[in-house]
Design an enzyme around this catalytic site. Structure first.
Site, PDB file in Angstrom:
ATOM      1  N   LYS A   4       0.764  -1.172   0.069  1.00 30.15           N
ATOM      2  CA  LYS A   4      -0.144   0.006  -0.336  1.00 30.15           C
ATOM      3  C   LYS A   4       0.891   1.143   0.079  1.00 30.15           C
ATOM      4  O   LYS A   4       2.055   1.344   0.265  1.00 30.15           O
ATOM      5  CB  LYS A   4      -0.825  -0.026   1.082  1.00 30.15           C
ATOM      6  N   PHE A  15     -15.973   4.312   7.341  1.00 29.34           N
ATOM      7  CA  PHE A  15     -14.488   4.423   6.885  1.00 29.34           C
ATOM      8  C   PHE A  15     -14.131   4.312   5.375  1.00 29.34           C
ATOM      9  O   PHE A  15     -12.876   4.418   4.940  1.00 29.34           O
ATOM     10  CB  PHE A  15     -13.247   3.747   7.638  1.00 29.34           C
ATOM     11  N   ARG A  43      -1.329 -14.171   4.785  1.00 23.57           N
ATOM     12  CA  ARG A  43      -2.194 -13.506   5.739  1.00 23.57           C
ATOM     13  C   ARG A  43      -1.513 -13.918   7.160  1.00 23.57           C
ATOM     14  O   ARG A  43      -1.538 -12.765   8.039  1.00 23.57           O
ATOM     15  CB  ARG A  43      -3.625 -14.115   5.782  1.00 23.57           C
ATOM     16  N   THR A  90      -5.542  -7.166  10.942  1.00 23.54           N
ATOM     17  CA  THR A  90      -5.992  -6.022  10.301  1.00 23.54           C
ATOM     18  C   THR A  90      -5.503  -4.618  10.982  1.00 23.54           C
ATOM     19  O   THR A  90      -4.892  -3.789  10.580  1.00 23.54           O
ATOM     20  CB  THR A  90      -7.377  -5.925   9.785  1.00 23.54           C
ATOM     21  N   ARG A  93       2.341  -6.131   9.554  1.00 30.95           N
ATOM     22  CA  ARG A  93       1.517  -5.133   9.986  1.00 30.95           C
ATOM     23  C   ARG A  93       1.946  -4.490  11.521  1.00 30.95           C
ATOM     24  O   ARG A  93       1.842  -3.522  11.856  1.00 30.95           O
ATOM     25  CB  ARG A  93       0.222  -5.581   9.914  1.00 30.95           C
ATOM     26  N   ASN A 144      -1.834  -0.428   7.149  1.00 31.57           N
ATOM     27  CA  ASN A 144      -1.302  -1.594   7.592  1.00 31.57           C
ATOM     28  C   ASN A 144      -0.263  -2.053   6.465  1.00 31.57           C
ATOM     29  O   ASN A 144      -0.337  -3.108   6.509  1.00 31.57           O
ATOM     30  CB  ASN A 144      -2.433  -2.366   8.081  1.00 31.57           C
ATOM     31  N   HIS A 154      -2.131  -5.383   1.677  1.00 32.11           N
ATOM     32  CA  HIS A 154      -3.182  -5.983   1.584  1.00 32.11           C
ATOM     33  C   HIS A 154      -2.766  -7.505   1.205  1.00 32.11           C
ATOM     34  O   HIS A 154      -2.108  -7.788   0.382  1.00 32.11           O
ATOM     35  CB  HIS A 154      -4.216  -5.438   0.401  1.00 32.11           C
TER      36      HIS A 154
HETATM   37  N1  UDP Z   1      -9.574  -0.722   7.773  1.00 29.76           N
HETATM   38  C1  UDP Z   1      -9.825   0.303   8.627  1.00 29.76           C
HETATM   39  N2  UDP Z   1     -10.384   0.170   9.837  1.00 29.76           N
HETATM   40  C2  UDP Z   1     -11.264  -0.773  10.041  1.00 29.76           C
HETATM   41  C3  UDP Z   1     -11.244  -2.000   9.330  1.00 29.76           C
HETATM   42  C4  UDP Z   1     -10.617  -1.922   8.088  1.00 29.76           C
HETATM   43  O1  UDP Z   1      -9.059   1.319   8.406  1.00 29.76           O
HETATM   44  O2  UDP Z   1     -11.738  -0.801  11.158  1.00 29.76           O
HETATM   45  C5  UDP Z   1      -8.847  -0.820   6.626  1.00 29.76           C
HETATM   46  C6  UDP Z   1      -7.453  -1.367   6.564  1.00 29.76           C
HETATM   47  O3  UDP Z   1      -6.722  -0.712   6.057  1.00 29.76           O
HETATM   48  C7  UDP Z   1      -7.823  -3.012   5.936  1.00 29.76           C
HETATM   49  C8  UDP Z   1      -8.619  -2.558   4.886  1.00 29.76           C
HETATM   50  O4  UDP Z   1      -9.481  -1.409   5.399  1.00 29.76           O
HETATM   51  O5  UDP Z   1      -6.526  -3.423   5.686  1.00 29.76           O
HETATM   52  C9  UDP Z   1      -9.756  -3.529   4.575  1.00 29.76           C
HETATM   53  O6  UDP Z   1     -10.300  -4.138   5.382  1.00 29.76           O
HETATM   54  P1  UDP Z   1     -10.236  -5.887   5.819  1.00 29.76           P
HETATM   55  O7  UDP Z   1     -11.716  -5.968   6.933  1.00 29.76           O
HETATM   56  O8  UDP Z   1     -10.527  -6.348   4.393  1.00 29.76           O
HETATM   57  O9  UDP Z   1      -8.986  -6.311   6.544  1.00 29.76           O
HETATM   58  P2  UDP Z   1      -7.791  -6.955   5.647  1.00 29.76           P
HETATM   59  O10 UDP Z   1      -8.345  -7.970   4.868  1.00 29.76           O
HETATM   60  O11 UDP Z   1      -7.121  -5.970   5.000  1.00 29.76           O
HETATM   61  O12 UDP Z   1      -6.935  -7.617   6.880  1.00 29.76           O
HETATM   62 MG    MG Z   2      -9.797  -7.937   3.529  1.00 28.41          MG
END
Ligand code: UDP
Ligand code: MG
Length: 168
Positions: free
Chosen positions: A11, A59, A92, A98, A109, A123, A126
Site C-alpha cells: 500500500k 471509513f 495472511r 488488520t 503489520r 497496515n 493487502h
Molecule cells: N480498515 C480500517 N479500519 C477498520 C477496518 C479496516 O481502516 O476498522 C482498513 C485497513 O486498511 C484494512 C482494509 O480497511 O486493511 C480492509 O479491511 P479488511 O476488513 O478487509 O481487512 P484486511 O483483509 O485488510 O485484513
Molecule cells: Mg480484506
C-alpha cells in the site's frame, strides 16, 4: 496439496516508508512463487471495486483515498500475485491482524503499521482473504497476459489488428 493464489498489494504507506524490500523479504519466507507483479496507479473506480464489500463502512471514503495514495503523496501501489500451497493462509499469517495494534509484533503489520489520528489502519499490505476474493481481486488488478501461469480461464479476443487475452 492445496494450491492457491493471493493478491498482495504494498500500500502507499509501505512505499512511502521504503518498505518494499522488507515486505518482499518477509514474504519470501513462505517459499511461494511470485507469478505477477506491477506498479499500479489506482483509479477511484479500481479502489472502490477492490474494497466493494466495505462500501457501507464509515471509513470507506478514507480507505479509498488511502489506497489511491492521497494520504501519502504516493499515487501508486505495488501489486503482486503469490502462488503455491496455502498461499492465502501463509501470506495472511505473515501480514498479521488488520488492526496493527493488535497484530503480532513481528508480523508485517505489527512491525510497520499504525493507526492514523483519523482512525484508518495504515497496515502496509493487502492480502486476499479467501480464494473467492483472491480470484475476484486478481482479475481486477491483472490481465491474463500479465500472469505467467494460467490461474483462471481466459479467452482471446480481437482488438483491432491484434489478439489479446481477457478473463472469461
Ligand atoms: N480498515 C480500517 N479500519 C477498520 C477496518 C479496516 O481502516 O476498522 C482498513 C485497513 O486498511 C484494512 C482494509 O480497511 O486493511 C480492509 O479491511 P479488511 O476488513 O478487509 O481487512 P484486511 O483483509 O485488510 O485484513
Ligand atoms: Mg480484506
Amino acid at each position: 496439496m492445496n494450491n492457491s493464489a493471493a493478491l498482495i498489494l504494498i500500500k502507499p504507506d509501505g512505499l512511502k516508508k521504503s518498505l518494499t524490500g522488507n515486505v518482499l523479504a518477509r514474504l519470501s519466507e513462505t517459499k511461494l512463487e511470485i507469478v505477477a507483479a506491477r506498479m499500479v496507479r489506482v483509479s477511484k473506480k479500481l479502489a472502490e471495486e477492490h474494497y466493494q464489500s466495505l462500501s457501507d463502512k464509515p471509513f470507506f471514503k478514507a480507505l479509498v483515498q488511502y489506497i489511491q495514495g492521497e494520504l501519502h503523496d504516493r499515487r501508486k501501489v505495488m501489486a503482486l500475485v503469490y502462488w503455491g500451497e496455502d498461499a492465502i493462509r501463509k501470506c495472511r499469517n505473515l501480514a498479521g491482524a488488520t488492526n496493527p495494534e493488535e497484530a503480532e509484533p513481528t508480523s508485517i503489520r505489527g512491525s510497520y503499521g499504525r493507526i492514523t489520528t483519523g482512525g484508518i489502519y495504515e497496515n502496509v499490505i493487502h492480502v486476499s482473504s479467501d480464494e473467492t476474493e483472491a480470484e475476484r481481486e486478481i482479475k481486477l488488478w491483472f490481465t491474463p497476459d500479465e500472469i505467467i501461469v494460467d490461474l483462471y480461464p481466459s479467452k482471446e479476443i480481437k482488438e483491432g489488428e491484434k489478439k489479446v487475452k481477457v478473463w472469461k
